[in-house]
Design an enzyme around this catalytic site. Structure first.
Site, short mmCIF file in Angstrom:
data_model
loop_
_atom_site.label_atom_id
_atom_site.label_comp_id
_atom_site.label_asym_id
_atom_site.label_seq_id
_atom_site.Cartn_x
_atom_site.Cartn_y
_atom_site.Cartn_z
N ARG A 115 21.95 34.66 12.62
CA ARG A 115 21.43 33.20 12.56
C ARG A 115 22.15 32.11 13.15
O ARG A 115 21.87 31.64 14.12
CB ARG A 115 20.96 32.75 11.33
CG ARG A 115 20.04 31.69 11.00
CD ARG A 115 19.77 31.33 9.61
NE ARG A 115 19.12 30.16 9.19
CZ ARG A 115 19.63 28.85 9.15
NH1 ARG A 115 20.86 28.67 9.20
NH2 ARG A 115 18.70 27.78 8.77
N HIS A 196 16.30 22.73 13.74
CA HIS A 196 14.88 22.48 12.84
C HIS A 196 13.69 21.79 13.85
O HIS A 196 12.96 20.72 13.23
CB HIS A 196 15.06 21.79 11.61
CG HIS A 196 15.87 22.76 10.50
ND1 HIS A 196 15.20 23.78 10.19
CD2 HIS A 196 17.01 22.56 10.16
CE1 HIS A 196 16.21 24.45 9.25
NE2 HIS A 196 17.22 23.78 9.40
#
Length: 311
Positions: A115, A196
């Site tokens: 990630r 995000h």
């Protein structure tokens, strides 16, 4: 008796020496760091405990933070403090999944290492994030929608503190518009990417490929996801939520409000810093906000919990 939530901080709370005292005192904590090093191919102990130039680079920060959080968690579990629900802010959600026994340490370390790399590579230049203080979410959402380019909310942290993310020029333009509209402060953040937001959607999809071989266990304790701020109790939901989480806003304030509505009255932040403890005090001052960052914190919290339990 208190209803307890364990909550885990996200990227940004890291510092040299985090969880070192747990590593030195608790064998279970030492084993966590050794496992993180073996899985990641990095020397995570050196990364966390010795001054270096890479701890604040996303692909290294994430594995380091998770190792510190789980090392502290294992010592907390040894002290027989238990939670009824778990949650984490962004990266911290993986700490919550381990605490809920949904994901093994090995799988969590492998996925978080991947990630971090994917998020670092997704949009290496031209992105930005800014914290917006002293105005409401509705105005921020409206101005982001009206701003040319890609800019949106990344984090709903607490009342009066929201983070925006996106293309550098769009974030700057939205920041100027928000200041003109009455925001108390707009603070550019030192980050290595526009986290995000939709610019990282491809990174989330690639993370899904890595998650394909991970076995998600049955929940022993539910967790509250950043994506919807709702309880998750079904294993089959987890992978899709982790994929979406990379490019979705972190609804932290709403996560906390959900847990409080479910009866949580004591939050224990597990990991470096007191970021979440600070947010909690702004979200609801009627709940107890504790934190465990150092070994001495563990005994303080343990005594607090035992007093509340009437022992």
């Amino acid at each position: 008796m208190s209803r307890i939530a364990f909550v885990f901080p996200g990227q940004g709370a890291q510092y040299t020496g985090m969880a070192k005292d747990f590593y030195e005192k608790f064998p279970v904590s030492r084993e966590v760091f050794e496992k993180a090093s073996k899985v990641s191919g990095l020397n995570v102990e050196t990364l966390c405990f010795e001054e270096n130039e890479i701890l604040n680079i996303t692909e290294y920060t994430q594995i380091a933070m998770l190792a510190a959080e789980i090392a502290i968690l294992r010592a907390v579990e040894k002290s027989e403090i238990t939670s009824q629900v778990n949650a984490g802010l962004s990266l911290g959600e993986y700490g919550a999944l381990v605490a809920s026994k949904v994901m093994t340490e090995e799988d969590a370390f492998a996925i978080v290492r991947k990630r971090g790399i994917l998020m670092q590579e997704a949009y290496p230049t031209g992105g930005a994030m800014s914290a917006v203080l002293g105005t409401d979410a509705e105005l921020i959402e409206k101005i982001c929608e009206e701003t040319e380019g890609i800019v949106s909310i990344a984090n709903y942290n607490c009342p009066g503190q929201i983070v925006i993310t996106g293309e550098e020029d769009a974030v700057a333009a939205a920041g100027k518009a928000l200041s003109a509209a009455g925001a108390r402060r707009v603070i550019p953040l030192k980050v290595s990417g526009p986290f995000h937001c939709g610019l990282l959607r491809e990174a989330g999809e690639k993370l899904g490929q890595a998650l394909a071989d991970v076995e998600i266990q049955k929940f022993t304790t539910p967790y509250v996801t950043n994506v919807t701020a709702q309880n998750v109790t079904e294993p089959e939901q987890v992978k899709e939520l982790l994929i979406k989480q990379v490019s979705s806003p972190v609804r932290w304030q709403q996560c906390v409000e959900q847990m409080i509505s479910d009866g949580v009255d004591t939050f224990i932040e597990i990991g470096p810093g007191r970021t979440l403890t600070g947010f909690l005090k702004k979200i609801n001052r009627n709940v107890k906000a504790l934190h465990i960052e150092k070994v001495e914190d563990l005994e303080t919290v343990r005594k607090e919990i035992l007093v509340n339990a009437g022992e």
